[in-house]
Write a protein that holds these residues in place. Structure first.
Motif, PDB file in Angstrom:
ATOM      1  N   THR A 114      14.130  55.961  54.055  1.00 24.61           N
ATOM      2  CA  THR A 114      12.893  55.479  54.676  1.00 24.61           C
ATOM      3  C   THR A 114      11.736  56.311  54.164  1.00 24.61           C
ATOM      4  O   THR A 114      11.935  57.346  53.521  1.00 24.61           O
ATOM      5  N   LEU A 115      10.529  55.852  54.444  1.00 21.69           N
ATOM      6  CA  LEU A 115       9.315  56.553  54.021  1.00 21.69           C
ATOM      7  C   LEU A 115       8.372  56.636  55.215  1.00 21.69           C
ATOM      8  O   LEU A 115       8.276  55.692  55.997  1.00 21.69           O
ATOM      9  N   PRO A 116       7.658  57.747  55.354  1.00 25.93           N
ATOM     10  CA  PRO A 116       6.706  57.855  56.459  1.00 25.93           C
ATOM     11  C   PRO A 116       5.630  56.785  56.364  1.00 25.93           C
ATOM     12  O   PRO A 116       5.191  56.421  55.266  1.00 25.93           O
ATOM     13  N   ARG A 117       5.236  56.295  57.515  1.00 22.18           N
ATOM     14  CA  ARG A 117       4.217  55.248  57.552  1.00 22.18           C
ATOM     15  C   ARG A 117       2.935  55.726  56.870  1.00 22.18           C
ATOM     16  O   ARG A 117       2.468  56.837  57.089  1.00 22.18           O
ATOM     17  N   ASP A 118       2.390  54.888  56.008  1.00 20.52           N
ATOM     18  CA  ASP A 118       1.122  55.139  55.326  1.00 20.52           C
ATOM     19  C   ASP A 118       1.137  56.406  54.482  1.00 20.52           C
ATOM     20  O   ASP A 118       0.101  57.053  54.286  1.00 20.52           O
ATOM     21  N   ILE A 119       2.301  56.750  53.932  1.00 25.88           N
ATOM     22  CA  ILE A 119       2.417  57.957  53.117  1.00 25.88           C
ATOM     23  C   ILE A 119       1.531  57.889  51.877  1.00 25.88           C
ATOM     24  O   ILE A 119       1.073  58.906  51.355  1.00 25.88           O
ATOM     25  N   PHE A 120       1.235  56.675  51.407  1.00 29.25           N
ATOM     26  CA  PHE A 120       0.435  56.526  50.182  1.00 29.25           C
ATOM     27  C   PHE A 120      -1.046  56.311  50.466  1.00 29.25           C
ATOM     28  O   PHE A 120      -1.835  56.138  49.528  1.00 29.25           O
ATOM     29  N   ARG A 121      -1.446  56.313  51.722  1.00 32.10           N
ATOM     30  CA  ARG A 121      -2.841  56.031  52.066  1.00 32.10           C
ATOM     31  C   ARG A 121      -3.822  57.014  51.418  1.00 32.10           C
ATOM     32  O   ARG A 121      -4.900  56.617  50.958  1.00 32.10           O
ATOM     33  N   PRO A 122      -3.519  58.339  51.328  1.00 33.49           N
ATOM     34  CA  PRO A 122      -4.498  59.267  50.725  1.00 33.49           C
ATOM     35  C   PRO A 122      -4.669  59.102  49.219  1.00 33.49           C
ATOM     36  O   PRO A 122      -5.592  59.655  48.641  1.00 33.49           O
ATOM     37  N   LEU A 123      -3.775  58.336  48.591  1.00 32.91           N
ATOM     38  CA  LEU A 123      -3.787  58.236  47.130  1.00 32.91           C
ATOM     39  C   LEU A 123      -4.687  57.072  46.706  1.00 32.91           C
ATOM     40  O   LEU A 123      -4.239  55.973  46.381  1.00 32.91           O
TER      41      LEU A 123
END
Length: 520
Positions: free
Chosen positions: A122-131
Motif C-alpha cells: 500500500t501507499l500513504p494517501r497523497d504521498i505524491f502531492r508535494p511532487l
C-alpha cells in the motif's frame, strides 16, 4: 642595531613570501565533496549499495540518487529533505515495505521517481502531492493490495499528468492481476461506521426518553436506585448531557415526557406507591405534581407509550401484574383521563404505537401470551382487538420499523430467539431469528440512512446489527459492553448522533455513531 636598509629588505622578503603562499593556495584543486562509504559520488550524483539508511552526508548539490539493495525496509518521513535539489530518485530493487506519509516532503524539483520491484502493498494517501513537477513514476513489481487504502491512488491516476507505467493488483482475489488504472471507483466500498463510547452517566437507569422543549434538548431517565426521574439537558457548547432537574420517584420504571399545547408533562410510572403526572412550571422552574394515576387500574406498570390520534393526545400504560389492566389515557383540557382498559390479566411488558396507512395500531407484548394487535376505530374512538402475532408465544419487547415499502416487527424474548417479522398484507411472516438469551430490550433505529438494531442481554454483550438491504435481513455489526440493558434510545444532538443504553446493573452509557472513511 638594525640599519634602516636591512629593515626594508626584511619587509620586502616577508611580503613576497605571503604572495607566494596565496598563489600556491589558489592553485590547489577544490575539496572533494563528502561521500558515504556505501556510495559512489560525483558533485551532483550518488549511487549507493547496501546502505543501512538514507545517507545523510551527501553533497547538497546532488540531483540524482540511486539506492540499490538497501539494508532497511522503511522510508521514513523527511528521508530526503536534506537533498532539496533532487530531480531523479531511483529506489527500485530494494525490500521497502513501508513509506512514511511525508517521505518525499521538500522535493519540489523531483521529476523522476522509481519505486519498482519492492515489497510495497500500500501507499500513504497523497504521498505524491508535494511532487509538483513529477513527470515519471514507476511502481511496477510491487504486491499492491487493492483495498480502500489505494482508492486515492486510483483517483490520482485518473487525473495526474505524470506518466505512470501500468501497475497491477496482487490482492484481493477479485482484483488480482487487474490494472490499477482501470479499477472502477464504484467497486470500493470504503465508508463504514462505528459506535464509540462518548459519555458515561454514573448511575443505573431503566428507561431513557429524549424530548424537545422550548428549543432545548432534554433527556428523562428513570432511576429506581436513586428514587428519581432524572432530567438532563444537552449542553450544545460542551456537547455533553448535564444534570438539570429531578422528580421524586422511589420506584420509577418509566418517565415519559409529553409536550402538549406547549406545556411539558412527565408521566412517572412506579412499581410501588402509585404513578403520577408532573407538570413543568416555567414560572417557578420546577416540576409540580398534577394528578395521580388510578392505582386500582394500573398496579404494576412496565412501559409507557405516548401518541396523537386525530389531533388528540393519549398515553398508554402496559401493566404487568395479574390483577391490573393495560390502560389508555386521553388529554382533555387540564388533565389526562382514563379512556379505555385494553388488556387485563396478561402480564403485559411493552407497547408499540404504529401509525401506518392511516390506520393507527397499538401492539401489546406479553410474557404470558402472543402479542396482540389493536386497531383504532374512528367510529368508537377506541382501540379494537384485531388479532395476535401467533409466530411468537411471548415477547418482552415489541418494536417496529419500515424498510422500503415493507413494515416489520422486532420481538425480543428472554428465553428463545428474538424474531424479525414482515407484514404480508394479511399476516406477519418470520424473516429472521436472532439468538438473544436473556433479552429484555430491543430497538431498531435509523442513522443517516443506515438502519441498525440494538439487542441487549442480561448474560452477554449487547449486539448491534445492521440492515442488509440486498438480503433484507440484519447482519451482525458490533458488540457493546453494556450490563443488563433495559432500553436503547437513539438521540440526535446537533451533529452528534447518540445511542443511549440505560443499564439496570451498571452505568448508563452514551455511544456516538461515527462515520469512518477507510480510504483516508
Amino acid at each position: 642595531r638594525v640599519r634602516r636598509g636591512s629593515g626594508l629588505r626584511l619587509l620586502a622578503l616577508s611580503t613576497l613570501g605571503f604572495c607566494l603562499m596565496l598563489q600556491v593556495s589558489a592553485r590547489r584543486p577544490p575539496k572533494t565533496p563528502p561521500c558515504p562509504p556505501s556510495c559512489s559520488c560525483t558533485r551532483d550524483t550518488a549511487f549507493c549499495v547496501d546502505s543501512k539508511a538514507v545517507p545523510r552526508n551527501l553533497p547538497s548539490e546532488v540531483i540524482s540518487l540511486t539506492l540499490v539493495n538497501a539494508a532497511f525496509s522503511e522510508i521514513q518521513d523527511g528521508a530526503f529533505s536534506h537533498l532539496p535539489l533532487l530531480q531523479f530518485l531511483l529506489l527500485n530493487s530494494n525490500k521497502f515495505t513501508l513509506i512514511g506519509d511525508n517521505a518525499f516532503t521538500g522535493l519540489s524539483h523531483l521529476q523522476y521517481l522509481s519505486l519498482a520491484n519492492n515489497n510495497l502493498q500500500t501507499l500513504p494517501r497523497d504521498i505524491f502531492r508535494p511532487l509538483d513537477i513529477l513527470s515519471d513514476l514507476d511502481l511496477r513489481g510491487n504486491s499492491l493490495n487493492c483495498d480502500c487504502k489505494v482508492k486515492w491512488l486510483v483517483e490520482w491516476l485518473a487525473h495526474t499528468n505524470t506518466t505512470v507505467a501500468p501497475i497491477y493488483c496482487a490482492s484481493p482475489p477479485r482484483f488480482q492481476e487487474h490494472k490499477v488504472q482501470d479499477l472502477p471507483l464504484r467497486e470500493f466500498d470504503c465508508i463504514t461506521t462505528d459506535f464509540v463510547l462518548y459519555q458515561t452517566l454514573s448511575f443505573p437507569a431503566v428507561s431513557a426518553e429524549p424530548f424537545l422543549y422550548s428549543s432545548d434538548l432534554y433527556l428523562a431517565l428513570a432511576q429506581p436506585g436513586a428514587s428519581a426521574c432524572a432530567v438532563l439537558k444537552w449542553d450544545y457548547v460542551e456537547r455533553q448531557l448535564r444534570d438539570y432537574d429531578r422528580i421524586p420517584a422511589p420506584s420509577a420504571v418509566h418517565c415519559k415526557p409529553m409536550v402538549v399545547d406547549s406545556q411539558l408533562y412527565v408521566v412517572v410510572a412506579q412499581l410501588f406507591g402509585g404513578s403520577y403526572i408532573y407538570h413543568w412550571d416555567p414560572n417557578t422552574t420546577r416540576f409540580t405534581k398534577l394528578q395521580d394515576i388510578d392505582p386500582q387500574r394500573v398496579r404494576k406498570p412496565n412501559d409507557l407509550e405516548a401518541f396523537r390520534i386525530d389531533g388528540d393526545w393519549y398515553f398508554a400504560v402496559a401493566d404487568s401484574s395479574k390483577a391490573g389492566a393495560t390502560s389508555l389515557y386521553r388529554w382533555h383540557q387540564n388533565g389526562f383521563y382514563s379512556h379505555q382498559a385494553l388488556h387485563a390479566w396478561h402480564r403485559d411488558t411493552d407497547l408499540e404505537f404504529v401509525d401506518g396507512e392511516g390506520k393507527p395500531r397499538l401492539i401489546v407484548s406479553s410474557s404470558s401470551q402472543a402479542p396482540v394487535i389493536y386497531q383504532w376505530s374512528r367510529t368508537q374512538k377506541q382501540f379494537v382487538a384485531q388479532g395476535e402475532v401467533t409466530q411468537v408465544p411471548d415477547a418482552q419487547a415489541v418494536k417496529h420499523f419500515r424498510a422500503g415499502r415493507d413494515s416489520y416487527l422486532c420481538l425480543s424474548r428472554y428465553i428463545g430467539d428474538s424474531k424479525i417479522l414482515r407484514w404480508e398484507g394479511t399476516r406477519f411472516s418470520e424473516v429472521q431469528a436472532l439468538p438473544s438469551r436473556g433479552s429484555l430490550a430491543m430497538q431498531p433505529f435509523l442513522v443517516g440512512g443506515r438502519r441498525y438494531l440494538a439487542l441487549g442481554s442480561d448474560f452477554s454483550f449487547t449486539q448491534i446489527y445492521q440492515w442488509d438491504e440486498g438480503r433484507q435481513k440484519f447482519v451482525r455489526f458490533q458488540e457493546l459492553a453494556v450490563q443488563a440493558p433495559r432500553a436503547f434510545c437513539y438521540m440526535p444532538a446537533g451533529d452528534a448522533q447518540l445511542l443511549l443504553a440505560p443499564s439496570f446493573k451498571g452505568q448508563t452509557l452514551v455511544y456516538r455513531h461515527i462515520v469512518v472513511d477507510l480510504s483516508a
